[in-house]
Design an enzyme around this catalytic site. Structure first.
Site, PDB file in Angstrom:
ATOM      1  N   LYS A 190       0.846  -1.203   0.000  1.00  0.00           N
ATOM      2  CA  LYS A 190       0.000   0.000   0.000  1.00  0.00           C
ATOM      3  C   LYS A 190       0.876   1.245   0.000  1.00  0.00           C
ATOM      4  CE  LYS A 190      -0.245  -0.480   5.001  1.00  0.00           C
ATOM      5  NZ  LYS A 190      -0.997  -1.028   6.130  1.00  0.00           N
ATOM      6  N   TYR A 226      17.205  29.676   7.046  1.00  0.00           N
ATOM      7  CA  TYR A 226      16.059  30.380   7.622  1.00  0.00           C
ATOM      8  C   TYR A 226      16.165  30.466   9.134  1.00  0.00           C
ATOM      9  CZ  TYR A 226      13.356  30.230   3.262  1.00  0.00           C
ATOM     10  OH  TYR A 226      12.907  30.400   1.988  1.00  0.00           O
ATOM     11  N   ARG A 260     -10.222  -0.289  14.895  1.00  0.00           N
ATOM     12  CA  ARG A 260      -9.984   0.544  13.726  1.00  0.00           C
ATOM     13  C   ARG A 260     -10.928   0.047  12.644  1.00  0.00           C
ATOM     14  NH1 ARG A 260      -4.156   1.106  10.773  1.00  0.00           N
ATOM     15  NH2 ARG A 260      -4.677  -1.023  10.195  1.00  0.00           N
ATOM     16  N   MET A 308      12.494  24.067   1.790  1.00  0.00           N
ATOM     17  CA  MET A 308      11.611  23.282   0.930  1.00  0.00           C
ATOM     18  C   MET A 308      12.407  22.415  -0.048  1.00  0.00           C
ATOM     19  SD  MET A 308       8.633  24.597  -1.671  1.00  0.00           S
ATOM     20  CE  MET A 308       7.757  25.483  -0.391  1.00  0.00           C
TER      21      MET A 308
HETATM   22  C1  LIG Z   1      -0.127  -1.833   6.825  1.00  0.00           C
HETATM   23  C2  LIG Z   1      -0.657  -3.127   7.276  1.00  0.00           C
HETATM   24  C3  LIG Z   1       0.207  -4.231   7.429  1.00  0.00           C
HETATM   25  C4  LIG Z   1       1.708  -4.101   7.361  1.00  0.00           C
HETATM   26  O1  LIG Z   1       2.148  -3.501   8.557  1.00  0.00           O
HETATM   27  P1  LIG Z   1       3.691  -3.219   8.886  1.00  0.00           P
HETATM   28  O2  LIG Z   1       3.657  -2.692  10.265  1.00  0.00           O
HETATM   29  O3  LIG Z   1       4.135  -2.197   7.893  1.00  0.00           O
HETATM   30  O4  LIG Z   1       4.414  -4.497   8.751  1.00  0.00           O
HETATM   31  C5  LIG Z   1      -0.372  -5.455   7.717  1.00  0.00           C
HETATM   32  N1  LIG Z   1      -1.721  -5.575   7.878  1.00  0.00           N
HETATM   33  C6  LIG Z   1      -2.563  -4.532   7.776  1.00  0.00           C
HETATM   34  C7  LIG Z   1      -4.018  -4.731   7.981  1.00  0.00           C
HETATM   35  C8  LIG Z   1      -2.067  -3.266   7.494  1.00  0.00           C
HETATM   36  O5  LIG Z   1      -2.901  -2.220   7.422  1.00  0.00           O
END
Ligand SMILES: *Cc1c(COP(=O)(O)O)cnc(C)c1O
Length: 344
Positions: A36, A245, A128, A293
């Site tokens: 992701k 800055y 969640r 930046m």
């Molecule tokens: C992002 C995620 C993972 C991976 O988690 P890491 O801490 O990056 O290893 C696994 N399962 C779910 C449901 C996630 O949202």
């Protein structure tokens, strides 16, 4: 061809080596990978291609748009946020399936999924995403074709937290309550909690990319990404004058300073001001003054670094996290879009 003044150097060996180490730690469980957020900022398609070549067969993304990027490469793709009304038109891509999170998503999949396989997230205490175990017991999932039943650990990076065992037990109690072919609980840190947490499939993200969620994993993981950036100017800042800055850094003596093509717009965050570190070979070059930046300043008194030379920023994610106050996740997923990306 245009050459960007900064680049990400990306290591296929480190990426696949990290994944193989996590797969070995997963024991008999299969090992997937979370790709992701564009493969945690490194490029989802490039990451997925390499992990699939190494043997990974299960990928996890947040949305259907992310799924489209890695579909058809040779792995199953699970969409962690499930299926919204706006996603229904996207159903049907082979090997892409939603992770159903709510009773409404379950109903939507029953109506639109045409009997296809899905995954289901059960909430075992993180509050969640996920359906409630009591709804599962009451038959919410009956009749669905479920590939993977999963849950997510809230405190896996705190090995001593009692919440880990509590969630693990709540999840294990669902083992025979659904028709799921597989069960999956562990993210990166969860893999380090031991064999009880592996079930049939693990889902590491951060550690695949060289992040170190718990010290126990430190020695087996290598950084995958190194930021490199070009020096635009070398100047000598006279003793008593300031850099950048708000004039936060004052030269204690005449100091050689390099101004470098990198800034917070690239995801080199302001927290690195006066705290970050680059390298020329083995020589450490401290970041001095505020991160701008598009620019940073380095103390290069100890190195022959001049205009047109390149420096490497410290690729050690735990160290960079401690220096900047950003999490390792934020450092990876915040990497900007101006970099050239060079896989080796
Ligand atoms: C992002 C995620 C993972 C991976 O988690 P890491 O801490 O990056 O290893 C696994 N399962 C779910 C449901 C996630 O949202």
């Amino acid at each position: 061809m245009y050459d960007a003044p900064n680049r990400l150097r990306l290591s296929t060996d480190a990426l696949t080596g990290n994944w193989r180490a996590l797969a070995a730690m997963s024991g008999r469980a299969a090992c997937g990978a979370a790709v992701k957020a564009d493969g945690y900022g490194l490029g989802a398609r490039e990451v997925a291609t390499r992990l699939i070549a190494a043997g990974c067969r299960d990928l996890f993304v947040a949305t259907w748009a992310e799924a489209a990027v890695v579909a058809g490469l040779g792995a199953r793709v699970s969409v962690l946020h499930g299926v919204r009304d706006d996603d229904v038109s996207l159903i049907g891509v082979p090997d892409v399936r939603p992770v159903l999170n709510t009773p409404a998503q379950v109903a939507r999949w029953r109506a639109a999924g045409e009997g296809r396989a899905c995954d289901v997230m059960v909430d075992t205490g993180m509050n969640r995403l996920g359906v409630a175990p009591r709804d599962v017991a009451a038959g919410l999932l009956d009749g669905l074709t479920i590939d993977t039943l999963m849950s997510h650990l809230a405190c896996a990076d705190e090995p001593d937290s009692a919440m880990n065992a509590r969630q693990c037990a709540a999840f294990a109690a669902l083992a025979d309550r659904t028709a799921a072919a597989r069960m999956s609980l562990a993210n990166s840190a969860g893999i380090a909690l031991g064999a009880d947490y592996a079930f049939d499939l693990t889902r590491p993200g951060l550690a695949v990319y060289g992040g170190v969620p718990v010290p126990a994993l430190a020695t087996m993981l290598r950084p995958v990404v190194t930021i490199e950036a070009e020096v635009l100017q070398r100047r000598v800042v006279p003793a008593g004058e300031t850099v950048g800055y708000n004039a936060t850094w004052r030269a204690p003596r005449d100091t050689a300073v390099a101004i470098v093509n990198l800034g917070y717009a690239d995801g080199y965050w302001r927290g690195f001001s006066d705290r970050g570190c680059a390298f020329a070979g083995d020589t450490a070059l401290p970041v001095i003054g505020r991160v701008s930046m598009d620019l940073i300043a380095l103390d290069v008194s100890k190195a022959e670094v001049g205009e047109g030379d390149w420096v490497a920023l410290d690729p050690d994610l735990p160290r960079a996290s401690a220096a900047s106050g950003m999490s390792q996740y934020e450092l990876l997923t915040g990497l900007g879009t101006r970099f050239a990306r060079v896989w080796g």
